[in-house]
Structure formats: structure tokens, C-alpha cells
Enzyme design. Structure first.
Site, short mmCIF file in Angstrom:
data_model
loop_
_atom_site.label_atom_id
_atom_site.label_comp_id
_atom_site.label_asym_id
_atom_site.label_seq_id
_atom_site.Cartn_x
_atom_site.Cartn_y
_atom_site.Cartn_z
N GLU D 139 0.82 -1.21 0.00
CA GLU D 139 0.00 0.00 0.00
C GLU D 139 0.86 1.25 0.00
OE1 GLU D 139 -3.46 0.07 -0.28
OE2 GLU D 139 -2.96 -2.02 -0.74
N LYS D 269 -8.82 -14.77 16.85
CA LYS D 269 -8.93 -14.25 15.48
C LYS D 269 -10.21 -13.45 15.25
CE LYS D 269 -5.19 -16.58 14.37
NZ LYS D 269 -4.81 -17.79 13.67
N ASP D 343 1.54 -14.11 13.42
CA ASP D 343 0.33 -14.66 12.82
C ASP D 343 -0.53 -13.48 12.37
OD1 ASP D 343 -2.00 -15.91 12.11
OD2 ASP D 343 -2.13 -17.15 13.91
N HIS D 434 -2.09 10.71 -0.83
CA HIS D 434 -2.36 9.43 -1.47
C HIS D 434 -2.21 9.56 -2.98
CE1 HIS D 434 -3.92 7.30 2.05
NE2 HIS D 434 -3.74 6.23 1.30
#
Lengths: 441, 441, 441, 441
Positions: D139, D269, D343, D434
Site C-alpha cells: 500500500e 482471530k 500470525d 495518497h
């Protein structure tokens, strides 16, 4: 790295932050309190000049303010101001002298109709046998619906209730220089728990400080003081006890910059996830197993469909971000709370609910509802007032040693309402029954 | 891929799912309803044999049941069953004949003391000028606290109120074969909105269907029917309208497997994120700017500290997972709701609140509170009962065309309570004032 | 009432609030931007004196910065600073010249192992047939678990997927004088939607402004600009479009005090209830019906127990205040996102999930999972990079016109992981399988 | 009352519920596990007949499966199936023999570009001095934005970090006959804590069972086993320990009907309120005070406005029902997680954040962010892989005794990104930056 500029609290900053605790301020604060009370007491006097003098609600000092005469004066004052005449507000049967501690500016009463539902067959650990439940409401079908649920539960052998926890909070927040100071304070709190407990409990006979939970965020330390409070709901009791404990803490622990008595994680009069998880007031479960034939008759659908539809309802509640995957616990709780002198504003927290159902191996319908933050008392608050006391007495729940029994009755009542409405919704009965019973002009 | 086994609904499954809509079922359902009503009406008859005959609450058919005589009979029945004598419950000043549609099994009243707070200076679009607010409560300090807030707001020029939205829901859920069928149904609903609206509005004069929101999940389609409901709170009105609309939809759209009238995303009598976001009832803001000197006197702290402490409270509410970053909106709302015949159980949703404050450039304290799901009515429900009607009249809010005015008064009252309690908490005044006013035996 | 003091915004306050929009400020802002960019570009120069000169990461202007040579220089710089030697970081197979727009200070690569799971049998509207899914992960058992799920789904006839919604947001917040001004602005926004849409769409070919939702709170107006964004995930696209739209709004609507481009209700890179309800990215459902015998073999329990246990899991998620009543959607989504060049930080929102299951009338196990805020693209972002493009190509999902297909594959993959883990948990297999496959050292 | 029908569990029901614990079942289960493993291992064999034989992903038993040769075979298989040629996926610099325990079906790698941001000036308790942070992302602007934030923090004297808690969970749920049985079980759990702890800790050297929280709902008892796990993230460790503890509990406590190892309140999660409140992984705060002149230059606005805008952002997050009142913690966490072998799916929980800011008395800007559920490890999982290990080494964080240091670096990085983006949003810089950096073809 040594050359990197460092940020130090200046002496000016430090000074300011301790401003809250200087002797001078305490004096100022005392004066301020006195003045404030005074203005409340003398709210009938001038507010901003002559022009508003007429607006003050009549009031006299001391117990004399709690009389029919003063109530009439106030009502007359409001009637004159508005040009509206009232009749029913002044019809009450008790002596206003019983009201100090329950209301200020007493002027009359709201007359809320009460209907009984029952018999509610209780199979609790404290509440056993049959009860007729006084429900104060103005919503048509409410009593009929709970009554119908009670009939079903009666035929199913009654409702089993279990109290799982009992704890009331006040949750102050403490400000520190930085997160490390906050964390160190947390360690100190753990080490001094017994002393804190001793201080807190000097203010109350029935309140016991059970533990203090810590929720550090940045340089703030949110604490949750957890108490048991006997037969009282206990919010005021724990407020006072925590205040005294905090003042002692402040006097002993010098790094505190500031504290306030509520950091909004109590969360008093506001539903919240923390109260669902950690309990506020009573955590109580009501359970029943309804024979397949009976529930099918009422709901007009097989048990499989009823169980499946509960999954849909739970999914809807989860999707909507609700605190309750049941139907309408608030209805029964509110009606019972009004009738029995509970703090009705607590409906906001008390109506949180967790429903869990199963089709049993015999094909019947197991239904349970857990109220994780039910706030009730049988002593103090409005429980001693005229009609309120009578309603508690009709339940055998007035006064000391009765709060568990009353907790169970509330939970049992709630369960009956759930069975009744959920069945009606599935049966499509809902709209029609409202149409018949719930007409209002 | 063609060889991969595919899963098809068997004819048996299909049949079952349409069971809900067969003619036979409709007949069965009608009988069931009749029988059900009957059992409610005749709940004084045998439940499970002779042994319980005595337990039935006395009741007669029709209007005759709403009389002093029948109320006395019921009270006597409960007294006999419990062995408790009551006196105050039977003291009321109205004719029970006014009660059908508001309660069943009427037996007496709860007498809830009312105190007035005020004058509340309103600068609303509908409510303008000074009001004396009837608060029905048994919680000491509540009236005093709101009264003090009203004094502060008075000196600050009054409270400005703005209604931003007005919408009431019923939210059915439809079951389909799979998610594609559910999505296609959604398209159909959009295309047939005007027809659905026409059907829904056949059932009501004042209710208007504004739009239908769609929330698809798996093979389920949760819909939210959004209505305006005039001066009524409107829950029953929208239930009936949505039922008729859904029955029409079901008759036109053949792929529906099943629907129930509430999928729990309404969320009636339950606080929820969806109602905070999308509004339920009225969305209303109350605002005030309090001069620096005044708020500092009351809160005992500079505006900077007060503003900062609000950030801490909001953080606490966010941390706790609450629906309210204010202090105690539930208190004022409940007391006003009891006094004015609102559905008090709606406190669970109505007390949700969003507080936003600023220190203005002139150094003063801007405070606002938004109630995103305030459910009120000035017509229907309990608003026509004896004391309730009088309280609404004292506010100039009884009957048609008054609901906006009443909405603003509720919001203004809530704001006063927020200012008062938040100031007291900061000042450390809280515990002490409870000690003085809130004693109960 | 006329005599009551009123609060007016002083001219000083007014001036200040418009300070944000003066010409002078725009000039200042332009200079500021230039300076800021410069400091980023020249971050290798002195920060606070000689002592830190050495610390700047080497960088050159323009495209030349994206070269192996510059990457090596930067790696060498960091190695020298830390005294650590690296070998693997500099092993990559693509030309850094492709990286502008994807990273700054490029210095090497993370090598994340990829394992394939499959075949995943898709029965989507866009994805049909068998797919081998590239999963980039370092968590043992993840690929094995998804692979096992895919086998079960294969035997069940494949996964059916349905896209229900598709919308990307930017959500600015506007400040006003008071709530009425905010509400009036909302009316204006509705009336000028087409003009706003036209302005927004000048900045993009594929982005279309669908609607603007309003969430008023106090004097603030939170808006949600909802766009469709073609094959791109679209966050940057909608940011730019909304910025241009807002600048136009600001130029036309004079009462705005201030606005910022995000009021945090988008909620970008943050899970939220609003995104679950109103969708962010794609709303997609994956469904399967698993034959009773098959699921029982895998889960080691009858369908009834499996369905019941899902109720318990949902209740647990509801109790915990989670955004997901499934098991571990984040695992599959993350592994697929890393492999295919998605913005992996969006896992925070994309992993939200709503699971709904049933025992069918034939006794089989219907399972569905809905991802209400899945953010994916097949164009733009990291989708054109070396390994990322290859992985998308292996799925037949690279470039224009492929985003729906990819959406379905992600949803299908997630479903397989849910079936696998949930079965393992019920079977008690979980720990043991981790023990065998998930050892690391 | 004795005559009221009572509901008893029939012997059939009882039998069934104990079916889960019979010896026969344990045998069956063992066989089932073996078979299941086998099918995973032999997933290249026939699934449903000859037609799908070709689809099996090539695999051999044992360590030999982790070789370049097997990876190439698998890639070739997928290439053949899809007709797509790949080049970059097979470019990696490590020996696949290191991969068992990290992935199955290893076939190649994702090459994720890494850029360094820094120096990050840390003033932690474990991380002190300057660090260059490896961020793996695709990104654009992400590295530039964090880099800019680090420059600001550098000039402000660095970021102070504090670890407040450290705890990892597995949360099984136990089923009972009724709520009383569940409550009694809770009492037993408290009384036998030391024995349970001893059993749990037999399975691990570094895991220590700290306490067990109880969350009773109906007849279910949700438990949360809280462990410290040393330098490992610990999810697998606590899963195994809890399994062994639960098996022991089951063998000792006969009233258990059934249990499963996760009742979904862990919540693994999945972000959740319970993890924000009670911590999962590390609870860590990062703080900085930025001089007024500096923040004003960056944000283009006075400190008062910046602080006020944070209230608006927090209000937006509260309104939206988010788990994060900051800006984009997920960005930095994800990029660091990918680079360092964490993770990455845990971003869903780890990105939860609580921001608290103040204007200090000297007029400067105090900013803090608390990550209440940051899951990190420096040992185990993917931390030992090739590039991952190098990145940890560059931070001085690989292996035992480093997890606190790494925790602090993650928190410090997150803070820099918050300062950078929030400033850019206020400055209106966001879109423009951006546009310049984040273009992708």
C-alpha cells in the site's frame, strides 16, 4: 539519544494538577457545597432578578416540606402558572411525611394501574410455590401476555431459578503522569486491598467490598469496586463507600493527579457489555422445559421450527448490536419495578438478557433466560412506600433477607413473558392480540 | 464438475416449508387464536384439575370486568391467597371503565410520588418558554438534581432543542431457499414499494410507510419497515401495518418459505446499535452553552478540566461497550415517562445518548446530548389516563399535534440532569448530596 | 422569558471558525504540503543536529529510488546501524521499478511461504468449477485445515456463493453552529445530491456515488458517501472523490464551520457494527448443505449436536461482544490477501462474519457464512506485483471484470475453513492436529 | 404444589449426553483422528472416483514433502490445471526443510516488498534508542506516513511505552443439566484451581495458568483460562494445556454433560469487547507529548482544534460501534506482522485501540494509544523463517526474552502512524498525499 529533546512536566503543570488536592481547594469546595445546597433549598427565591421571582416552586425547610399542605401549594403554583386544573394528581392515600429520601418537591402522585398475573409457579431456591405478580403498566396485553406465559409454565411444572452472581459497583477513574505511573498504582491497589476494603466498609453495615478490577487505558486507571450489598440495590451505598476509600487512597498515594468517582464503566443506568460480562446487581437464570405438545399448541409450530426461529432471533440481535437476544424482558421488569418501588431507571441495565434454548432428547422445548445485570432491592429506595410495600408483601418479599427471593420472582416473571410473546410471534398471533387487547383511544 | 454431487431440496422439505401457508393451517390458526383468547379470558377456571381451581384470578367477560367491584374481587382473591392485607393499592380516583386497552386484570394502583422541577427554560422549535416538569420517582435527589440543572440552564439562557428524525419500525424476517432467492426478493421489494406501502397504510390513518431497509444474512432477509406515526409512539400501529403488508407480500411472492413478524432487528424494548445509528422513535438533540463562570462555580473546576473529563467519560463508555456516553439520561426519562403515561419499558432504548461538548472560543462550555431512539407519544397508550393526562396537560402536551413539543421537553429535561450530575461528580459533590437527600430507611 | 440571557457566538468565535477557509490559509496550506513532502523525501538529512545525520535512510528523488542499487544501499545502511547481517531480505525476482505507488523506501522482501489448498469446488455466479487456492501463511495446520474443509465441500457438491451488496465509503464530518444548522445542511445535501455526485465523479472513471447517508449528532453531521468502485477495492478512489465533493459543498454552503474528511464512521481499517449492518466492500454469502453422514464422520457427532453447538458459539460471540459468530474467517482471508496483493490491514474489517446454520428436513447440515464487509480488488493496489499477479492469474482473477469472481472465491474459501475448524473443535481434534502439524522451533 | 407436574431428564436423555465420554467413543475418536490425518496426507488420491483423481495436489509422506522438488511438482500441477505459467512464485532463498510446522503443501512464496521507516526513537522499558522498522506492504504512502510520524516523534523526544498486562486464553464451554449444576461446577473450579493449574502446565514449559474466569449463562458455563506464555504468542500452547486440563476436569467432575474446547469467548482471530476489557496477548500503551509548535505545523491547526477533532473521531467510533477510536493501527501492525513472522490473522484482534489525548497545561499535545489485545511472539510460529528472522534480528528482537521489547516497538510504531495520519486528515493532506504516493496502475 541523550541529545534528543525530552518532554518534562513543567512545575506549572505539576502545580495545576495538584490544585485539586490543596487545602485551599478543600475549603473552597466545602463552601461551594454549602452554597449549592442552599440554592436548591431556596430555589423559590430570586433566580435572576425580580422578574423570575414568581417562578420559584414553593418550598420550606426541613420535614415540614413533606406535607399535604405543601404539596397542595406546589400544585396550586404550577396550576396557576399553566392555567391547567388538576384533580387526580392530588389523590393519594399515604402521609407525605414518609417521603424524605424518596423525592423532593413532592406535589402529588402518578396513579399507575396494577393488574395481577398468575399464579406463577416458582421452583426457585428462595421462591417456592405460587405467586400472583403485581404488574403496574398502561400497555394493553402486557398483563394478559405474562398471564398466558404463566399458565404455560404452570403446566410445564414451574420455572427453575438460579442466582449465579451478586455484585454492585462504583467505578472511579484515576489520572496519572503517564501509563507507568498508572500501572504502578495498579500494583499498589492490589497490595493494599485489605486496607482499602476496611476504609470502604466503615461507611456501611451491609456493604462488603469483594474485589477491585483494573482497566488501565493510557495514563488513566479505571477501577471497578465490586461490592455485595445485602438486601439493598446498593448504588448509593457503594458510591459512598468508594468515595471514602478513594479519599483514603488519595491521601496515601501521592502520584495521583486527579480522580473522579465515576469513569463511566460502572455503568450506572446505562446498559453495557461490561455489565453483561462481569455482572451488575444480580446474575440470575430462569429455566423451564415445556412439553412438546404444549409448546406446539401455543406456538402453532413444531419444536424444531421454534428452536430454529430462536437462532434467527439471536442472529438478528447479534446483527443489530443489541444487549438482549430475547423478546421483551423490559416489559415485565418495568411493570414489576414500578409496582414494587425499585429504581425504574435501572430497566436500562436490568433488561439485558441472554436466551439459550434446546430441543431436548425427548423432543421437548428447553428454554432459559439469564439476566446478567438485574438491579433489585427489598430494602431501602422506594420499597417502603405505601403501595410499593404492599406489593412486596403480597410477594412475601418486603424487607431484610428477601432480595434473593424477589430476584428469582423477577426472573421467573420475565421467562413467562418470553415464552408468551415468542410463541405469539411465531403463531402470527401478535398483531391480532394487540388489536383486541391493546386498543387505546 | 458435472459429476459432482449436487444438493437439492427434496419434495418433502419443500412441502414442509410451505406448511405454514396452507389453507388448512390458516383455519387451524384461527381456531387456535380463539381458543387462546378464551383461555386468557377464562383463566379463573380449572387449569390442571380441581386442586388449582382456587388459584384463578377472578374475571368476567367484556367491559364489566373494568369496575371497582371486579378490582376489589381480584384484590380480595390475592389477599386471601397470600394472607396479606392491603390498603393503599385500592385508593384511586378514576373510573376503571377507562382502562380497557391499557391493562388486564385491573386490581388497584401504584401510587408513585411526583415532584416538580423547574422552571425549565425551553428554546425549542415547538416547546418555547418555561415549563414545570412532573417527575414520578422514588429515588431521592433525582428531582433536586434535575431542578438544579434547570436553574443552571435557566441562567444560561435556556436549552435549544432540535428534532432530527422521526421513524418507528417493525422488522420482519423472511426465509428462503438460499441467499440468491433472498437477494432476488430484495430486488422485488424495491420494485413493489409503492404497492406494499399502499397495503400497509390501509390499516392506519396516521402511519405512513417511509421506506424499507434490507439486511440480508445468508438465506434470510431481515427487513426494517420504517414509518412515521403522527402523535402516537406507534409500535402497535406499525406492527399491524407490517403484518398486513407481509401477508400481501406472501400472497404475491411465491418463493418465501416462511416469515415471522420480528427478526429482532427492530429492536423493540431492547437497546441496540442499529437504533442508535438509524433512529427509532425520535432523534433529538438538546444543546446549551453555559458561561464559564457559571459552570466553574457549579463543577468546582475550570472549563478545560470539565471538557477533558468528558473525554474520559466517553472513553469509559467506549471501553465498557455502553450505548450512552452521558451520565444518567434514564433517570429523567423514566420519571417523565411514568408521570405522562409513556410506555416505560421503552426506557431501555430511549435512554441511549450521544454527548458532545466543546470549550467555545469565548471560553464557555458548550454541551449537547442527542437521544437517537426516544420513543414518545401524546396520543394513545397510557396518555389518556387520569394522572397521566393531567401531567401532559400541565406541559401543554396532551393529544394531537403535541408530540414534537413533548419530545423537546424530554430532551431538555435530560440535558439538565446531565449538567447537574456531571458537575456534581466533578465537584465531588455526588456522594454527599446523595447522603443528604437520598436517605431511605 | 425575553429577559433571560441568551448565548450568541461572538464575532471572535465566528472569525476563528472560518479561519480554516480563508485564502491565506489555503496558501499557507499549500506551502505546508510542499514542505512536508520535502521532509519525507529528504528524510536522510539532518533531523536535529549533527548527531543524527547518520540516521537518515538513503533516498534519491524520483523513479531512480526504485532500484536494486538503492534497495541495497538502504539495507546496507540499516545493517550498519544495527550490526546485523541479512541475506534473505535481498532475494527477490522482480524489478523494483514496478514498485512506485506500492511502497516507499523499498529495501527487500518478506518471503512468505505459499501452500495450495484445493480443489475448491465453486458453484458461484462468477466463480464456477474447481480452484486451487494459494494461501500465504506461516501458521502450521492452516493449509491442511482449509484443504480438509475443501474436501468435505467437494463431496457435498461445492459451495454456492451470492454477492448481496457492493459499496465503499468515505465518511466526512461537518461542524455547524448548532443542531438546527446541521439538520438544515442535511436537507440541502439531499436536494443537491445530483450535483454532488457529478463533482465526486469527476475524479474517477470507475467510481460511482450511489447515495449519501446522514448520521446527525448534536451540531455535527456525519455523512457516509457510498460508492461502487468497479474492480478496485477503492478506498483511495473514494477518498479523492469525496474530498473534491466536500470542497465543492464547502464552496456552496456557507454555514459550514469546518469539516474533516473522516469522522471515523467509514470505518476504514477498523471493524464496526455500522459496516456489518450497512456493508463495506462486498457483502457476500457462501452456503453449503453437507450430507448428514459426512458431517457426522468429520465432526464425530450427530447433526443435532453440531447445530446445537453452533448456537452455543453464537451465544459466546454475542456474550463476548464480537463481530463474528464464526470460527476463524481471518485465517483464510489473511492468507489469501497476502498471496494476492490485497490490502492485508483490511482483515480487521473483512473478517467480520455472520454464520447461520440449520438441520434440514432431510436431516442434513445447512451451513452459511455471510461476510458483510469484505474488501477486495483485482485491479490496483498490490494486485499487479510479481507473485501477487501470478496468484490472481492462477485463480483466473487478475485485472478488470474479475472482482466478483474473486469475491466469491474468498467467501468459498472462508466457508471451507469454518467447516473444518468447527468440526475439529467438536471432534476434539483441534489440539491434537495442532500438535502434529503446528510445531515450530 | 406437589401435584404440579415436574420435568425430569429421562434416562434416555441422560444416556445420550454421556455418549461423548464413553470408552467406546474414545476408541472411535482415535480411529477417526487417524483416518482424518490420513485423508489429509493422501489428499492426492481419489476423492469421488476416477474423474477427480487428476485434481489431487501432489504430496509425499514425512519430511521429504518439504523440498524444492515437491514444491515444483505442486506448482507444476497447479499450472497444468489452470494453464497459467508462473515465474516469481518459485523464487525463494531458503531451504524448504525449515518449513514443517509453518505450512503444508508448500509450493512457493509471496514476495512482499519491505520498506524501512525510521529512526523510531523508543523510550520504552525494554526497547530503548533508535530502531528502523521493516514494513512489508503493498500500500503506497504507508511507509512514508509512518516515517513522517517517526520524524515527529523523534523531534518530540521519542515514544514512551508501557506494558500493562500479558495474558493468553483458551475458553472452553461446559454443558450441564441446569443452571444450578453449572453454578456448582463454578464453585468446584475455584476450589480445584491449583490442581487444574498443575495439569495444564504439564504440557508446556513456558505457559503458566494465571486464573480462570467464569461467565455462566443458563446451564452453560463459559470459562476463560488465562495464561502467560513467555516469548511465544501462545495460542497453540494454551489450547493444548487447556485441553489436558479439561480432560482431567471431565474425569473428576461427573456432572458435565459435554464440553468443547472453545465456546467462542476467547475470542481467537475475532475482535471483541471482552478482549478489549480483559486483555488478550499484550496490553500496551504508547505515549508522547508533541510540542505545540510542531504539531501545529504538521496538522495545520492549533492544538485546541486537534484535541477537539479527536473527540469527534472518538464520538464517530462510538456511534459506529467500532473497537478502535484511533485512525489506522491495523496498517502498521499488519506490515510489521508480515515482516516479522507473526500470525497476521491476529490483526483482527490486535488492531483494537483506545486513544486518549490532552492539551497539556503548557499547551502541548499529549497523545496516547493503548492496544489492549496485541498478540505477538519472538519465538515459535513464523519467527524463525528466513526473512522473518532477519527482520526480528534487525530489531534486536529474535528469540527468547525479547517479546516485551518487540511489543513496545509495535506499539511505538502504531503511535507514529496515528500521529501522521490524524495530522494529515486535519490538514486536508490526506487525499493529496495518497494521490502522489499511492498511485497504482
Amino acid at each position: 539519544m541523550a541529545s534528543a529533546p525530552t518532554r518534562l512536566a513543567t512545575s506549572r503543570e505539576t502545580l495545576f494538577n495538584f490544585w485539586f488536592f490543596t487545602t485551599a481547594r478543600i475549603e473552597k469546595f466545602r463552601e461551594h457545597l454549602i452554597r449549592l445546597k442552599d440554592t436548591v433549598v431556596r430555589s423559590d427565591t430570586t433566580i435572576t432578578g425580580e422578574t423570575t421571582m414568581r417562578k420559584g416552586i414553593p418550598r420550606v425547610s426541613g420535614p415540614a416540606d413533606y406535607s399535604r399542605e405543601m404539596a397542595e401549594k406546589r400544585l396550586a403554583f404550577v396550576e396557576k402558572f399553566t392555567g391547567v386544573k388538576t384533580h387526580h394528581l392530588r389523590q393519594y392515600s399515604f402521609d407525605p411525611a414518609m417521603l424524605p429520601g424518596n423525592i423532593e418537591h413532592f406535589s402529588g402522585v402518578a396513579q399507575i394501574p396494577i393488574g395481577f398475573a398468575g399464579p406463577l409457579l416458582m421452583n426457585g431456591e428462595y421462591a417456592k410455590g405460587e405467586f400472583f405478580i403485581p404488574l403496574a403498566t398502561t400497555e394493553g396485553t402486557l398483563v394478559a401476555s405474562y398471564n398466558r406465559g404463566m399458565k404455560v409454565i404452570y403446566e410445564s411444572g414451574g420455572v427453575k431459578t438460579t442466582i449465579q452472581d451478586d455484585v454492585m459497583q462504583r467505578a472511579p477513574v484515576f489520572h496519572f503522569e503517564d501509563a507507568r505511573a498508572s500501572r504502578n498504582f495498579g500494583i499498589w491497589i492490589k497490595e493494599h486491598f485489605l486496607e482499602i476494603k476496611a476504609r470502604a466498609e466503615t461507611t456501611t453495615r451491609s456493604g462488603k467490598l469483594r474485589d477491585i478490577e483494573q482497566y488501565p487505558v493510557g495514563k488513566l486507571m479505571f477501577l471497578r469496586f465490586n461490592y455485595t450489598t445485602g438486601d439493598a440495590a446498593g448504588q448509593n451505598m457503594v458510591g459512598k463507600a468508594t468515595f471514602v476509600a478513594c479519599e483514603w487512597i488519595k491521601s496515601k498515594y501521592s502520584d495521583i493527579r486527579r480522580y473522579v468517582l465515576s469513569g463511566n464503566i460502572d455503568t450506572d443506568k446505562k446498559p453495557s457489555r461490561i455489565n453483561i460480562l462481569r455482572t451488575r446487581g444480580k446474575r440470575v437464570t430462569a429455566e423451564v422445559t415445556i412439553p412438546a405438545a404444549l409448546i406446539q399448541e401455543i406456538a402453532g409450530a413444531p419444536v424444531d421450527i421454534i428452536v430454529q426461529q430462536r437462532q434467527v432471533s439471536t442472529l438478528g440481535s447479534f446483527l443489530a448490536g443489541s444487549n438482549n437476544n430475547g423478546s421483551h424482558s423490559a416489559n415485565g421488569i418495568t411493570a414489576l419495578f414500578i409496582a414494587t418501588g425499585q429504581d425504574v431507571a435501572n430497566v436500562s441495565e436490568s433488561s439485558a438478557a441472554l436466551v439459550y434454548v434446546e430441543k431436548t432428547l425427548t423432543g421437548d422445548y428447553y428454554f432459559s433466560i439469564t439476566l446478567p445485570s438485574l438491579i433489585v432491592g427489598t430494602f431501602g429506595g422506594g420499597t417502603g412506600l405505601a403501595t410499593q410495600k404492599e406489593c412486596l408483601e403480597l410477594l412475601g418479599c418486603h424487607g431484610a433477607g428477601k432480595v434473593q427471593k424477589f430476584t428469582e420472582i423477577v426472573a421467573g416473571t420475565v421467562l413467562c413473558g418470553e415464552i408468551s410473546l415468542a410463541s405469539a410471534v411465531i403463531a402470527g398471533d401478535w398483531v391480532t392480540s394487540h388489536d383486541k387487547y391493546g386498543r387505546n383511544r
